[in-house]
Motif scaffolding. Structure first.
Motif, PDB file in Angstrom:
ATOM      1  N   LEU A 133     -29.109 -54.042  38.785  1.00 16.93           N
ATOM      2  CA  LEU A 133     -30.209 -53.648  39.665  1.00 16.93           C
ATOM      3  C   LEU A 133     -30.960 -52.516  38.974  1.00 16.93           C
ATOM      4  N   MET A 134     -32.179 -52.781  38.546  1.00 21.55           N
ATOM      5  CA  MET A 134     -32.904 -51.856  37.681  1.00 21.55           C
ATOM      6  C   MET A 134     -33.223 -50.536  38.380  1.00 21.55           C
ATOM      7  N   ARG A 135     -33.506 -50.601  39.659  1.00 23.15           N
ATOM      8  CA  ARG A 135     -33.819 -49.361  40.384  1.00 23.15           C
ATOM      9  C   ARG A 135     -32.538 -48.762  40.952  1.00 23.15           C
ATOM     10  N   ASN A 136     -32.540 -47.473  41.145  1.00 28.42           N
ATOM     11  CA  ASN A 136     -31.394 -46.784  41.745  1.00 28.42           C
ATOM     12  C   ASN A 136     -31.537 -46.813  43.272  1.00 28.42           C
ATOM     13  N   ASN A 137     -31.619 -48.035  43.806  1.00 27.99           N
ATOM     14  CA  ASN A 137     -31.893 -48.222  45.234  1.00 27.99           C
ATOM     15  C   ASN A 137     -31.021 -49.363  45.756  1.00 27.99           C
ATOM     16  N   GLY A 185     -28.551 -49.767  38.075  1.00 30.66           N
ATOM     17  CA  GLY A 185     -29.156 -49.513  36.779  1.00 30.66           C
ATOM     18  C   GLY A 185     -28.931 -48.107  36.269  1.00 30.66           C
ATOM     19  N   ALA A 186     -28.785 -47.138  37.182  1.00 26.54           N
ATOM     20  CA  ALA A 186     -28.567 -45.755  36.774  1.00 26.54           C
ATOM     21  C   ALA A 186     -27.093 -45.450  36.535  1.00 26.54           C
ATOM     22  N   GLY A 187     -26.237 -46.481  36.587  1.00 27.77           N
ATOM     23  CA  GLY A 187     -24.804 -46.286  36.413  1.00 27.77           C
ATOM     24  C   GLY A 187     -24.397 -46.198  34.954  1.00 27.77           C
ATOM     25  N   THR A 188     -23.087 -46.246  34.723  1.00 24.69           N
ATOM     26  CA  THR A 188     -22.554 -46.124  33.370  1.00 24.69           C
ATOM     27  C   THR A 188     -22.767 -47.422  32.586  1.00 24.69           C
ATOM     28  N   ASP A 189     -22.752 -47.292  31.261  1.00 26.23           N
ATOM     29  CA  ASP A 189     -22.942 -48.457  30.397  1.00 26.23           C
ATOM     30  C   ASP A 189     -21.813 -49.469  30.564  1.00 26.23           C
ATOM     31  N   ILE A 190     -20.589 -48.977  30.802  1.00 29.35           N
ATOM     32  CA  ILE A 190     -19.449 -49.881  30.959  1.00 29.35           C
ATOM     33  C   ILE A 190     -19.608 -50.725  32.214  1.00 29.35           C
ATOM     34  N   ALA A 191     -20.056 -50.105  33.305  1.00 31.74           N
ATOM     35  CA  ALA A 191     -20.269 -50.855  34.539  1.00 31.74           C
ATOM     36  C   ALA A 191     -21.373 -51.892  34.355  1.00 31.74           C
ATOM     37  N   ILE A 192     -22.441 -51.527  33.660  1.00 34.88           N
ATOM     38  CA  ILE A 192     -23.547 -52.457  33.421  1.00 34.88           C
ATOM     39  C   ILE A 192     -23.080 -53.634  32.566  1.00 34.88           C
ATOM     40  N   GLU A 193     -22.229 -53.358  31.579  1.00 30.71           N
ATOM     41  CA  GLU A 193     -21.731 -54.409  30.698  1.00 30.71           C
ATOM     42  C   GLU A 193     -20.812 -55.379  31.453  1.00 30.71           C
TER      43      GLU A 193
END
Length: 248
Positions: free
Chosen positions: A156-160, A142-150
């Motif tokens: 994964l919403m948490r950075n865990n 979730g804390a990654g780049t917008d392109i990776a999320i897309e």
């Protein structure tokens, strides 16, 4: 005058000489899981930086958890081989692919798929997006780049990284529940439909009144719904306890 900042290959391509001492120092950095960045000015090497992306504290435990679940972890990185092997050794990953370009990461995913493997890719950067899109299941942090999320299927919403274990475990339990629901539905239909049709009436004098057949059909739906609602009691694997033991 020109400035160059990069790895040894960049320096060699620009004809910049690297002394044996600097070469050994860069190798020492790479063996300690750091990336050696060389700095040159006016075609002369003037400095070396050791850059490291600190490992998440739960990384080794997550890798161990994946292995216990029957999932074989593979590390694919654009970093050099020495640094990649040092990081992989620290977290317990045996299969390492290093010095891989972004498009090459997608090729690695496709190679595993051709062997019949189901591939899940976990990433958070722009360089990971081709592999996330090519994999059977793409998981973006979730804390990654917008392109990776897309490009990913899961976010994964948490950075865990523990959520990777949770996502796989919950998916498996959901599919197991779906199969169980099919069994509930089939039992009512396989047993009740022949009786309602009068198949056993000539021999056993057993028949099922229409109201009873309707009740069985409704009861099958209730059983499936109640079975599905049991997923609300799902509890994720307790990796935190194992992590505390490992750290201590």
């Amino acid at each position: 005058m020109a400035e160059q900042v990069g790895n040894r290959k960049l320096m060699a391509d620009n004809g910049i000489e690297i002394s044996a001492y600097i070469e050994d120092f860069v190798v020492e950095l790479e063996d300690s899981a750091k990336t050696g960045i060389l700095v040159a000015f006016d075609n002369k090497l003037i400095g070396v930086l050791g850059v490291a992306d600190p490992l998440k504290r739960e990384a080794a435990v997550v890798v161990e958890g994946l292995q216990k679940m029957g999932v074989e972890p593979v590390m694919v990185t654009g970093d050099n081989w020495r640094t990649a092997r040092a990081v992989a050794k620290e977290v317990g990953i045996k299969d390492v692919r290093a010095e891989v370009l972004p498009a090459g990461k997608a090729d690695v995913v496709r190679a595993f798929q051709k062997d019949g493997s189901t591939v899940a890719m976990v990433g958070d950067g722009i360089n990971d997006s081709p592999a996330l899109a090519a994999s059977d299941v793409g998981m973006a942090i979730g804390a990654g780049t917008d392109i990776a999320i897309e490009a990913a299927d899961y976010v994964l919403m948490r950075n865990n990284l523990e959520d990777v274990i949770t996502a796989i475990d919950l998916s498996r339990k959901t599919f197991a529940r779906i199969r169980l629901n099919y069994m509930f539905a089939m039992v009512y239909n396989v047993v009740a439909i022949p009786i309602a049709a009068g198949v056993f009436f000539p021999s056993l004098r057993i028949k099922l009144p229409p109201w009873a057949a309707g009740a069985c059909m409704a009861l099958s739906s209730v059983s499936v719904v109640c079975s599905s609602l049991l997923l609300r009691r799902y509890k994720k694997p307790r990796l935190t306890t194992l992590l505390k033991i490992t750290v201590e």
